[in-house]
Design an enzyme around this catalytic site. Structure first.
Site, short mmCIF file in Angstrom:
data_model
loop_
_atom_site.label_atom_id
_atom_site.label_comp_id
_atom_site.label_asym_id
_atom_site.label_seq_id
_atom_site.Cartn_x
_atom_site.Cartn_y
_atom_site.Cartn_z
CG HIS A 97 2.28 3.16 3.77
ND1 HIS A 97 0.93 3.10 3.47
CD2 HIS A 97 2.40 4.01 4.81
CE1 HIS A 97 0.27 3.88 4.31
NE2 HIS A 97 1.14 4.45 5.14
CB SER A 138 0.94 7.88 5.26
OG SER A 138 1.83 7.70 6.34
CG ASP A 189 -0.63 1.02 1.17
OD1 ASP A 189 0.38 1.11 1.87
OD2 ASP A 189 -1.79 1.25 1.58
#
Length: 178
Positions: free
Chosen positions: A154, A156, A168
């Protein structure tokens, strides 16, 4: 010779089993890995350099060993269809912890810094070029020099800048250890 032609699958399985029987996990002197991943309307390929093991701890009993092995990598992402922009590059530095639960199996996790070449990809604005990469996976040592794995990642910016939709990806990994 006719026996081998008729029983190629059996011969392959026996050969692989014998190769795996001699494999034992040891702290490595480094390696290279290739990852192929699929996400929501995009794909990714990664080439990593794994440094030699920086730290290792052998647990008591049958609890295995924990290694710290940083990964330095470059990735190329491409979007499916007409999503824009259609591609982006990424550089990463991820400290990975691998818990070798036995001679051949491991569970891994790591969090580190990544930088994207753009703040937009596949019809998404990701807020900032800087992103954190969070990884969790598991794998298997095929031979003393070869391992395979499955990893979920993931990416971010942890809310540093909006928007922060995250990316993802699920990856298959192959590593050649020196």
């Amino acid at each position: 010779m006719q026996f081998l032609k008729k029983n190629k699958p059996l011969f392959g399985i026996v050969t692989l089993a014998l190769a795996c029987a001699t494999a034992q996990a040891q702290p490595t002197q480094g390696g290279v890995s290739l990852h192929y991943g699929i996400g929501d309307h995009y794909q990714r390929v990664t080439l990593n350099y794994e440094t030699p093991t920086l730290w290792s701890h052998q647990f008591g009993g049958n609890w295995g060993r924990l290694d710290l092995t940083p990964e330095l990598g470059a990735s190329y992402w491409w979007a499916d269809g007409s999503r824009s922009p259609g591609h982006v590059w990424q550089a990463s530095a991820i400290p990975m912890f691998r818990w070798w639960t036995g001679e051949r199996f491991y569970i891994e996790a790591g969090i580190g810094a990544t930088v994207f070449s753009s703040t937009s990809f596949a019809d998404k604005r990701i807020g900032s070029a800087f992103q954190f990469g969070d990884h969790i996976g598991l794998g298997f040592l095929l031979t003393p020099s070869n391992r395979i794995g499955l990893r979920y990642s993931h990416f971010s910016n942890a809310g540093i800048k909006e928007p922060n939709p995250g990316l993802d990806i699920v990856q298959l990994t192959y590593t050649y250890q020196f």
